[in-house]
Design a protein around this motif. Structure first.
Motif, short mmCIF file in Angstrom:
data_model
loop_
_atom_site.label_atom_id
_atom_site.label_comp_id
_atom_site.label_asym_id
_atom_site.label_seq_id
_atom_site.Cartn_x
_atom_site.Cartn_y
_atom_site.Cartn_z
N GLN A 12 0.77 -1.17 0.18
CA GLN A 12 0.02 -0.04 -0.10
C GLN A 12 0.96 1.32 -0.14
OE1 GLN A 12 -3.35 -0.45 2.13
NE2 GLN A 12 -4.24 1.66 1.77
N GLY A 13 0.54 2.24 -0.84
CA GLY A 13 1.37 3.32 -0.86
C GLY A 13 2.41 3.33 -2.11
N ARG A 14 3.24 2.27 -1.71
CA ARG A 14 4.31 2.00 -2.96
C ARG A 14 3.89 1.72 -4.37
NH1 ARG A 14 8.09 -1.88 -4.40
NH2 ARG A 14 10.26 -0.85 -5.50
N ALA A 15 2.89 0.95 -4.37
CA ALA A 15 2.25 0.42 -5.43
C ALA A 15 2.02 1.65 -6.23
CB ALA A 15 1.47 -0.60 -5.47
N VAL A 64 4.39 4.02 -7.63
CA VAL A 64 5.24 3.56 -8.74
C VAL A 64 4.44 3.61 -10.01
CG1 VAL A 64 6.17 1.40 -9.73
CG2 VAL A 64 6.75 2.02 -7.31
N LEU A 65 3.20 3.18 -9.86
CA LEU A 65 2.58 3.38 -11.03
C LEU A 65 1.81 4.63 -11.85
CD1 LEU A 65 -0.17 0.41 -9.97
CD2 LEU A 65 1.56 0.16 -11.94
N LEU A 66 1.95 5.59 -10.72
CA LEU A 66 1.48 6.99 -10.94
C LEU A 66 2.46 7.97 -11.41
CD1 LEU A 66 -1.69 7.58 -8.84
CD2 LEU A 66 -1.52 6.67 -11.08
N ALA A 67 3.86 7.54 -11.01
CA ALA A 67 4.98 8.29 -11.27
C ALA A 67 5.06 8.60 -12.89
CB ALA A 67 6.07 7.67 -10.52
N SER A 121 -5.83 7.11 -12.46
CA SER A 121 -4.66 8.32 -11.92
C SER A 121 -5.50 8.87 -10.70
CB SER A 121 -4.41 9.33 -13.20
OG SER A 121 -3.71 8.78 -14.25
N ASP A 122 -6.77 8.74 -10.46
CA ASP A 122 -7.18 9.12 -9.28
C ASP A 122 -6.76 8.26 -8.14
OD1 ASP A 122 -9.08 10.04 -7.26
OD2 ASP A 122 -10.62 8.51 -7.79
N PRO A 123 -5.97 8.63 -6.97
CA PRO A 123 -5.33 7.68 -6.09
C PRO A 123 -6.34 6.92 -5.48
CG PRO A 123 -4.48 9.69 -6.22
CD PRO A 123 -5.61 9.84 -7.08
N GLU A 124 -7.49 7.39 -5.05
CA GLU A 124 -8.57 6.63 -4.44
C GLU A 124 -9.07 5.44 -5.19
OE1 GLU A 124 -11.76 8.87 -2.92
OE2 GLU A 124 -10.47 10.08 -1.66
N LEU A 183 -7.34 3.91 -7.80
CA LEU A 183 -6.41 2.89 -7.86
C LEU A 183 -6.21 2.02 -6.65
CD1 LEU A 183 -3.95 1.69 -9.64
CD2 LEU A 183 -2.63 3.73 -8.66
N THR A 184 -6.25 2.78 -5.60
CA THR A 184 -6.11 2.11 -4.13
C THR A 184 -7.14 1.17 -4.10
OG1 THR A 184 -4.96 3.80 -3.09
CG2 THR A 184 -5.97 2.18 -1.67
N ALA A 185 -8.27 1.43 -4.25
CA ALA A 185 -9.44 0.48 -4.05
C ALA A 185 -9.36 -0.51 -4.90
CB ALA A 185 -10.93 1.35 -4.45
N ALA A 186 -8.98 -0.60 -6.24
CA ALA A 186 -8.66 -1.63 -7.19
C ALA A 186 -7.64 -2.57 -6.79
CB ALA A 186 -8.32 -1.08 -8.49
N LEU A 187 -6.35 -1.84 -6.11
CA LEU A 187 -5.36 -2.64 -5.69
C LEU A 187 -5.71 -3.47 -4.31
CD1 LEU A 187 -2.48 -0.11 -6.42
CD2 LEU A 187 -2.93 -2.57 -7.35
N SER A 188 -6.77 -3.19 -3.77
CA SER A 188 -7.15 -3.83 -2.57
C SER A 188 -7.67 -5.23 -2.70
CB SER A 188 -8.44 -3.06 -1.78
OG SER A 188 -8.02 -1.70 -1.26
N TRP A 189 -8.04 -5.63 -4.02
CA TRP A 189 -8.27 -6.84 -4.32
C TRP A 189 -7.09 -7.68 -4.12
CZ3 TRP A 189 -12.29 -8.63 -8.22
CH2 TRP A 189 -13.37 -7.69 -8.46
N TYR A 190 -5.86 -7.26 -4.59
CA TYR A 190 -4.66 -7.92 -4.41
C TYR A 190 -4.04 -7.92 -2.87
CZ TYR A 190 -3.44 -7.76 -9.46
OH TYR A 190 -3.61 -7.78 -10.75
#
Length: 265
Positions: free
Chosen positions: A145-148, A151-154, A180-183, A185-192
């Protein structure tokens, strides 16, 4: 009611198909597939899944465990009034579709899983196959969380954009704008990040007619995982290898998916 906004296409009396998207995509990945199926008389439904839809976006990672994702799909079927349906899933949507078919076979008249094989086959390959371990290394980043997100949005979301490979540019830009909306992206990455709650190998055998489609140029899923899928289906089954096709089958080979749906009894 689930709170999901469901998009419908095709004749109201057509054979019913529910399509589940993967990461990092949304319901738009199915545009070409739905156009083909609707023209053939199928009644198609799709929705942005948990976390992708701002109206259904819990903040706790635990709320993205597979049990909730399965329940969402069944609830959407309930809201549509569909007692059963053909289920089509790609990537994470395929993992959910496998689980729904295993746990609720009475609600699934046929399954088309795209790119990602049965979770038990994938889990075995992940544990034992060096090639699959290498292909799955990105999951370790996505779970941070946070790092992904960083990295993806840099660099103007350079790494995010690179994930899409040969997806058409117009579709890529639509996806990048969304994630590109961090919220989002974070919600989608929560599946992982919720994966450990239930593991990858706890989905049982499949007893409904099934087609599994795998692009031979898929960088995320190797041949061992793909071919091992057959052992987990006791019903009418076909493994459809797509030469020259990448992971992004809905956007790059929609005719293959439509043909697989048509082949189901």
């Amino acid at each position: 009611m689930t709170g999901f906004s469901v998009a419908l296409a095709g004749p109201a009396n057509g054979r019913q198909v529910l399509l589940l998207h993967g990461f990092p995509q949304d319901l738009g990945c199915w545009d070409a597939v739905v156009e083909l199926l609707a023209a053939d008389g199928y009644r198609c439904a799709r929705f942005d899944q948990r976390g992708y839809d701002p109206a259904v976006r819990p903040s706790a990672v635990s709320d993205y465990a597979r049990s909730f994702l399965v329940a969402d799909t069944v609830s959407v079927l309930d809201d549509l009034g569909w007692t059963d349906a053909l289920l089509v899933g790609h990537d994470w949507g395929a993992l959910v579709a496998w689980a729904v078919a295993a746990q609720h076979p009475e609600r699934v008249s046929g399954l088309v899983a795209v790119s990602v094989p049965h979770p038990a086959s994938f889990g075995t390959a992940w544990r034992r196959d060096p090639d699959q371990q290498e292909r799955s290394a990105y999951i370790g980043l996505f779970r941070q969380q946070g790092r992904a997100e960083a990295v993806l949005l840099a660099d103007g979301a350079r790494r995010l954009r690179e994930l899409y490979g040969d997806v058409p540019d117009e579709r890529v830009e639509a996806y990048v704008a969304r994630f590109s909306d961090p919220e989002t992206l974070t919600a989608a990455l929560s599946w992982y990040r919720a994966m450990d709650a239930e593991g990858t190998g706890t989905v049982g055998p499949i007893t409904v007619p099934t087609r599994f489609l795998w692009g031979a140029e898929d960088v995320a899923v190797g041949r061992v995982a793909a071919q091992g899928c057959a052992a987990w289906v006791s019903a009418d089954y076909a493994f459809v290898e797509l030469p020259g096709v990448s992971h992004w089958v809905p956007e790059t080979a929609p005719t293959a998916i439509a043909a697989a749906v048509r082949s189901l009894p």
